[in-house]
Design an enzyme around this catalytic site. Structure first.
Site, short mmCIF file in Angstrom:
data_model
loop_
_atom_site.label_atom_id
_atom_site.label_comp_id
_atom_site.label_asym_id
_atom_site.label_seq_id
_atom_site.Cartn_x
_atom_site.Cartn_y
_atom_site.Cartn_z
N ARG A 154 0.79 -1.14 0.04
CA ARG A 154 -0.10 0.01 -0.01
C ARG A 154 0.88 1.19 0.07
O ARG A 154 0.88 2.01 1.01
CB ARG A 154 -0.95 -0.09 1.33
CG ARG A 154 -1.68 -1.19 1.33
CD ARG A 154 -2.64 -1.45 0.35
NE ARG A 154 -3.80 -0.69 0.46
CZ ARG A 154 -5.04 -0.80 1.04
NH1 ARG A 154 -5.12 -1.93 2.04
NH2 ARG A 154 -5.97 -0.08 0.98
N GLN B 270 -0.26 2.96 -5.89
CA GLN B 270 -1.50 3.54 -5.79
C GLN B 270 -2.51 3.29 -7.02
O GLN B 270 -3.64 2.90 -6.72
CB GLN B 270 -1.52 5.05 -5.47
CG GLN B 270 -2.29 5.38 -4.09
CD GLN B 270 -1.90 6.91 -3.79
OE1 GLN B 270 -1.05 7.59 -4.23
NE2 GLN B 270 -2.68 7.28 -2.59
N ASP C 137 -3.73 -0.07 -6.71
CA ASP C 137 -4.40 -0.46 -5.85
C ASP C 137 -5.99 -0.76 -5.66
O ASP C 137 -6.83 -0.12 -5.35
CB ASP C 137 -4.28 0.55 -4.66
CG ASP C 137 -4.38 0.04 -3.18
OD1 ASP C 137 -4.88 -1.07 -3.02
OD2 ASP C 137 -3.96 0.66 -2.22
N SER D 59 -7.93 -0.35 -2.50
CA SER D 59 -8.40 1.22 -2.17
C SER D 59 -9.70 1.48 -3.25
O SER D 59 -10.48 2.05 -2.62
CB SER D 59 -7.13 2.14 -2.45
OG SER D 59 -6.32 1.89 -1.41
N TYR E 196 -1.22 -0.44 8.34
CA TYR E 196 -2.16 -1.01 9.17
C TYR E 196 -2.22 -0.83 10.60
O TYR E 196 -1.02 -0.94 11.18
CB TYR E 196 -2.30 -2.48 8.88
CG TYR E 196 -2.35 -2.87 7.19
CD1 TYR E 196 -3.87 -2.57 6.90
CD2 TYR E 196 -1.58 -3.22 6.50
CE1 TYR E 196 -3.95 -2.83 5.37
CE2 TYR E 196 -1.93 -3.45 5.06
CZ TYR E 196 -3.19 -3.15 4.57
OH TYR E 196 -3.52 -3.52 3.27
P1 NAD Z 1 -8.26 -1.64 6.68
O1 NAD Z 1 -9.39 -1.82 6.00
O2 NAD Z 1 -7.40 -2.70 6.97
O3 NAD Z 1 -9.00 -1.09 8.12
C1 NAD Z 1 -9.95 -0.01 8.22
C2 NAD Z 1 -9.53 0.70 9.51
O4 NAD Z 1 -9.90 0.33 10.53
C3 NAD Z 1 -8.05 1.41 9.50
O5 NAD Z 1 -8.06 2.73 9.23
C4 NAD Z 1 -7.46 0.92 10.77
O6 NAD Z 1 -6.70 1.94 11.52
C5 NAD Z 1 -9.03 0.87 11.61
N1 NAD Z 1 -9.00 0.07 12.88
C6 NAD Z 1 -8.51 -1.23 13.25
N2 NAD Z 1 -8.74 -1.33 14.34
C7 NAD Z 1 -9.51 -0.38 15.12
C8 NAD Z 1 -9.95 -0.08 15.94
N3 NAD Z 1 -9.99 -0.77 17.21
N4 NAD Z 1 -10.80 1.16 16.36
C9 NAD Z 1 -10.88 1.87 15.54
N5 NAD Z 1 -10.55 1.78 14.15
C10 NAD Z 1 -9.65 0.52 13.94
O7 NAD Z 1 -7.55 -0.27 6.10
P2 NAD Z 1 -7.45 0.07 4.83
O8 NAD Z 1 -8.70 1.13 4.27
O9 NAD Z 1 -7.17 -0.99 3.74
O10 NAD Z 1 -6.07 1.04 4.97
C11 NAD Z 1 -5.00 0.66 5.40
C12 NAD Z 1 -3.94 1.55 5.43
O11 NAD Z 1 -3.11 1.79 4.06
C13 NAD Z 1 -4.38 2.98 6.06
O12 NAD Z 1 -3.32 3.18 6.98
C14 NAD Z 1 -4.35 3.74 4.60
O13 NAD Z 1 -4.16 5.29 4.87
C15 NAD Z 1 -3.21 2.98 4.05
N6 NAD Z 1 -3.34 3.25 2.40
C16 NAD Z 1 -2.42 3.93 1.93
C17 NAD Z 1 -2.29 4.17 0.53
C18 NAD Z 1 -1.24 4.55 -0.25
O14 NAD Z 1 -0.40 5.10 0.41
N7 NAD Z 1 -1.00 4.49 -1.60
C19 NAD Z 1 -3.47 3.49 -0.13
C20 NAD Z 1 -4.37 2.97 0.37
C21 NAD Z 1 -4.41 2.97 1.77
#
Ligand code: NAD
Length: 370
Positions: free
Chosen positions: A116, A121, A124, A127, A223
Site C-alpha cells: 500500500r 496507488q 491498488d 483502495s 495497518y
Molecule cells: P483496513 O481496511 O485494514 O482497516 C480499516 C481501518 O480500521 C483502518 O484505518 C484501521 O486503522 C482501523 N481500525 C483497526 N482497528 C481499529 C479499532 N480498534 N478502532 C478503530 N479503528 C480501527 O484499512 P485500509 O482502508 O485498507 O487502509 C489501510 C492503511 O493503508 C491505511 O493506513 C491507509 O491510509 C493506507 N493506505 C495507503 C495507501 C497509499 O499510500 N497508497 C493507499 C491505500 C491505503
C-alpha cells in the site's frame, strides 16, 4: 501477448472493460473476452467488439488473464502454464487453493498483497473497491434510517440533521464520511491510527478523542494492530456515549489477518435511540458490532443492524472501470520490468511461480518456509 477477460461467476464486475481493452490493443496486445463477460457491469459484447476485442467461449487460456474472483476449480485445467493470472485471488484467506493454483504452472498475481505505497496507488484494487464500499455504506445508512440526513427548514417545521458516527477511518470509512457529509449529516468519527484524525477533520467531520494511545502505523504498512484487553475495554466504554447519541453508525474497522475488532457491544446497541441504524462494513470478518449477521437485517430494541457484503460490486460499471484500470497499471508495470530486478511491487503480488507457492505470507500460512 493475448490478454483474457473471463466471465465471472456470481460476480457482476469484470476485469477488462471496453475502454481498457482499447488501451491494451493500442499497446500491441490482443484482447479476448468471453461472451457476456461484461453483462453484469453494463458492457455489451458489441461494445467489446467495437473496441477491437475477440469474443470467445473461454478466455482462461490467455497469456495474461484478468479475473475478479479466483478461477473456479473446473476452469483450472484451461489455464496455460507460464501464463499470468491477475485478480482478487484470496491468497491469505484460502492458502490451500494457492497450492492448487501453483500446480497449474501459472504465475498468480494477487491484488490483496500489493504494497500500500504511493508508487502502487494506481494499481491498488483494495483502495478503489473500498472507496465504493464506503459510499455504499453511507447510502445504506441513509436509506434505512427513519429520518433524513440533511437539516431542512420548511413551512412544515425544521428537521435537524442526522448524526452519524463512523468507526474505522481507512479508505472505506473516509469515503463513508465524505458521502454522509455531502448528504448533510453531522459526522463524528474514530480510528485508532494517529494519522486518521487529520483526515477525518479535513472532510468536515469531528474526531472522537478517546483515552487510548493513537497508533503510529507507518511501520506496519499503514495497518493498525490489535488493542490489548485493557485498551479495548476503555475504548468500548468511551465510545458508548457517542453511540448513544447517534442516529446512524457506520463501522469499517479491520486488522489484516484478524477477526474484525469489536467496537459496538450489545449494551451499546441497547442504549441507541429507537429507529437508529447500524451499517457494519466488517460483517464478512465477524463484524464490528456484536449483533451483526452478514446480509441479514437484525432488529434489536428498535435498532436496525445490517451487515451488507459485496457493496463495492453494486455500482458494477464504475467498480469494473476502476478495477480494470488498476489491473492495466499492474500488468503493464510488471511486463515492463526486467526479470532480474528485485521489485517490491512484483514480489508483493506474486503468489505462485514456476509451479510453486513463493509468497512468504502464504507459505507461512501453509506451514512452509520460503
Ligand atoms: P483496513 O481496511 O485494514 O482497516 C480499516 C481501518 O480500521 C483502518 O484505518 C484501521 O486503522 C482501523 N481500525 C483497526 N482497528 C481499529 C479499532 N480498534 N478502532 C478503530 N479503528 C480501527 O484499512 P485500509 O482502508 O485498507 O487502509 C489501510 C492503511 O493503508 C491505511 O493506513 C491507509 O491510509 C493506507 N493506505 C495507503 C495507501 C497509499 O499510500 N497508497 C493507499 C491505500 C491505503
Amino acid at each position: 501477448m493475448n490478454i483474457g477477460g473471463p466471465r465471472q461467476q456470481q460476480e457482476p464486475r469484470v476485469g477488462i472493460t471496453p475502454a481498457i481493452a482499447r488501451r491494451y490493443i493500442a499497446d500491441g496486445h490482443r484482447v479476448i473476452v468471453e461472451s457476456g463477460a461484461g453483462g453484469g457491469a453494463g458492457f455489451s459484447d458489441a461494445a467489446y467488439r467495437n473496441a477491437g476485442c475477440e469474443l470467445v467461449a473461454s478466455a482462461w487460456g490467455a497469456d495474461a488473464v484478468v479475473t475478479v474472483r479466483p478461477p473456479p476449480t473446473e476452469v483450472r485445467s484451461r489455464l496455460s502454464p507460464g501464463a499470468s493470472l491477475l485478480g482478487l485471488l484470496k491468497p491469505l484467506d484460502e492458502p490451500d487453493h494457492m497450492r492448487e493454483l501453483a500446480r497449474t504452472g501459472v504465475t498468480a498475481l494477487a491484488f490483496e498483497t500489493l504494497p500500500r505505497t504511493t508508487r502502487a496507488q494506481g494499481m491498488d484494487v483494495l483502495s478503489s473497491q473500498a472507496t465504493l464500499a464506503g459510499y455504499g455504506m453511507a447510502l445504506e445508512a441513509a436509506s434505512r434510517l427513519k429520518r433524513i440526513f440533511p437539516m431542512m427548514v420548511t413551512a412544515a417545521g425544521t428537521l435537524r440533521p442526522a448524526t452519524v458516527v463512523v468507526l474505522g477511518c481507512g479508505v472505506a470509512g473516509l469515503q463513508a464520511i465524505a458521502t454522509c457529509r455531502r448528504l448533510g449529516a453531522v459526522v463524528k468519527a474514530y480510528d485508532v491510527r494517529a494519522a486518521a484524525a487529520e483526515q477525518v477533520r479535513s472532510l468536515g467531520a469531528s474526531f472522537i478523542e478517546v483515552d487510548v494511545a493513537p497508533q503510529d502505523a507507518s511501520a506496519s504498512g499503514g495497518y493498525a494492530r490489535q488493542l490489548d484487553g485493557d485498551e479495548e475495554d476503555r475504548l468500548l466504554t468511551l465510545l458508548e456515549k457517542h453511540l448513544a447519541g447517534a442516529d446512524a453508525v457506520i463501522t469499517a474497522a479491520a486488522i489484516p489477518g484478524q477477526p474484525a475488532p469489536r467496537l459496538v457491544t450489545t449494551e451499546a446497541v441497547a442504549r441507541m435511540p429507537p429507529g437508529s441504524v447500524i451499517v457494519d462494513g466488517a460483517a464478512e470478518r465477524g463484524g464490528n458490532c456484536a449483533l451483526t449477521v452478514p446480509d441479514q437485517i437484525v432488529e434489536f430494541e428498535g435498532v436496525t443492524i445490517v451487515g451488507p457484503t459485496g457493496l463495492e460490486a453494486r455500482p458494477a460499471s464504475d467498480a469494473s472501470m476502476m478495477y480494470a484500470r488498476n489491473a492495466y497499471e499492474l500488468l503493464t508495470y510488471i511486463a515492463d520490468l526486467s526479470p532480474d530486478i528485485d521489485d517490491e511491487i512484483r514480489t508483493g503480488v506474486t503468489i505462485t511461480r514456476g509451479g510453486e507457492v513463493v509468497h512468504p505470507a502464504v507459505l507461512a500460512l501453509l506451514g512452509e518456509t520460503p
